[in-house]
Design an enzyme around this catalytic site. Structure first.
Site, short mmCIF file in Angstrom:
data_model
loop_
_atom_site.label_atom_id
_atom_site.label_comp_id
_atom_site.label_asym_id
_atom_site.label_seq_id
_atom_site.Cartn_x
_atom_site.Cartn_y
_atom_site.Cartn_z
N GLY A 196 -28.11 99.85 4.29
CA GLY A 196 -27.77 98.77 3.37
C GLY A 196 -26.68 97.86 3.88
O GLY A 196 -26.65 96.67 3.56
N ALA A 255 -26.63 103.08 1.99
CA ALA A 255 -26.74 103.68 0.66
C ALA A 255 -26.08 105.05 0.61
O ALA A 255 -26.09 105.80 1.60
CB ALA A 255 -28.21 103.80 0.26
N GLU A 312 -28.42 95.48 5.99
CA GLU A 312 -29.24 94.58 5.17
C GLU A 312 -28.40 93.51 4.48
O GLU A 312 -28.84 92.38 4.30
CB GLU A 312 -30.05 95.41 4.18
CG GLU A 312 -31.19 96.14 4.87
CD GLU A 312 -31.85 97.21 4.02
OE1 GLU A 312 -33.07 97.15 3.84
OE2 GLU A 312 -31.11 98.11 3.54
N GLU A 324 -33.01 104.45 8.08
CA GLU A 324 -33.83 104.91 6.95
C GLU A 324 -35.01 105.77 7.40
O GLU A 324 -35.42 106.69 6.69
CB GLU A 324 -34.34 103.71 6.14
CG GLU A 324 -33.25 102.92 5.42
CD GLU A 324 -32.70 101.77 6.25
OE1 GLU A 324 -32.02 100.92 5.69
OE2 GLU A 324 -32.96 101.75 7.48
#
Length: 258
Positions: A112, A63, A115, A135
């Protein structure tokens, strides 16, 4: 333009094109990825998707932190709406996409980016690629589905080690634990992804769509429910041209052998 679409016959390559930002996922980029997937799904002539990042340093570093920080500053409701809901929508879209998505991991796959790799049905990594869940260093757990999908790929303890430490994992380790299907030299990455796509699209599109649907939905169900869903996926293909063609081809071959 933060997302680029290129086509080679029946295979489309979607590239996250923010190389100077390590292909970080800001909100416009996530929205552009979703729009690109909508466009590809609507084109019946496209049979498979390769998803990668621009350059050689990163598939996606995760992100875009300034965007994320602004949403968090707005409180839980705004953060859930702008970060979690958007991230879940993207990863679920990739996971359930009716055409096979192959992630070609050409460098960092952090946050991300990791992910997205978890959500995709298939993934191939360059030898220099690394995977991480950083994170926790920002004070929160993975928000794009990583706390749920990663354990399903690599097991609970390995997933928790990645999530709780934030330490990177080499491509070779990602292959050993099942996060990616294969690791290849960087110069061969895209050819390997396209080759895998072409091996898949030899088969009927209805069957190609049904197989990942059965696996993805069934893997977390009790076995009896999973078998029932498998049966439903099979039944849906029975009246299709793909089954008629496949059976005819097999029976013709059998007759020739006799």
């Amino acid at each position: 333009m933060t997302v680029r679409i290129d086509r080679d016959e029946f295979v489309v390559t979607i590239t996250i094109d923010r190389e100077r930002k390590l292909n970080a996922l800001d909100y416009p980029t996530i929205d552009a990825l979703l729009a690109s997937l909508d466009r590809v799904e609507a084109d019946d002539s496209v049979r498979a998707v390769v998803l990668t990042g621009a350059g050689q340093r990163a598939f996606s570093a995760g992100a875009d932190i300034p965007s994320l920080a602004g949403s968090i500053a707005g409180g839980p409701e705004r953060a859930l709406r702008e970060i979690v809901r958007r991230g879940h929508t993207l990863t679920r879209r990739i996971e359930e996409f009716p055409k096979p998505v192959i992630v070609a991991v050409n460098g960092l796959a952090y946050g991300g980016g990791c992910e997205i790799t978890e959500a995709a049905p298939l993934a191939i990594a360059a030898e220099h690629a690394t995977f991480a869940k950083p994170e926790i260093s920002l004070g929160f757990p993975p928000p794009f589905g990583g706390s749920q999908r990663l354990p399903r790929h690599v097991g609970r303890k390995r997933a928790l080690e990645m999530i709780l430490t934030g330490d990177p994992v080499a491509a070779s380790r990602a292959e050993q634990t099942g996060l990616v299907n294969a690791v290849v030299p960087a110069a061969e990455l895209m050819d390997a992804a396209w080759h895998l796509a072409r091996r898949i699209i030899r088969h009927a599109p209805t069957a190609v769509a049904a197989c990942p649907r059965a696996v993805t939905r069934g893997v977390d169900l009790p076995i009896d429910e999973g078998l029932a869903f498998e049966a439903a996926c099979f039944a849906a293909t029975v009246p299709t041209e793909g089954v008629r063609t496949g059976l005819r081809r097999f029976l013709d071959r059998t007759t020739e052998v006799r």
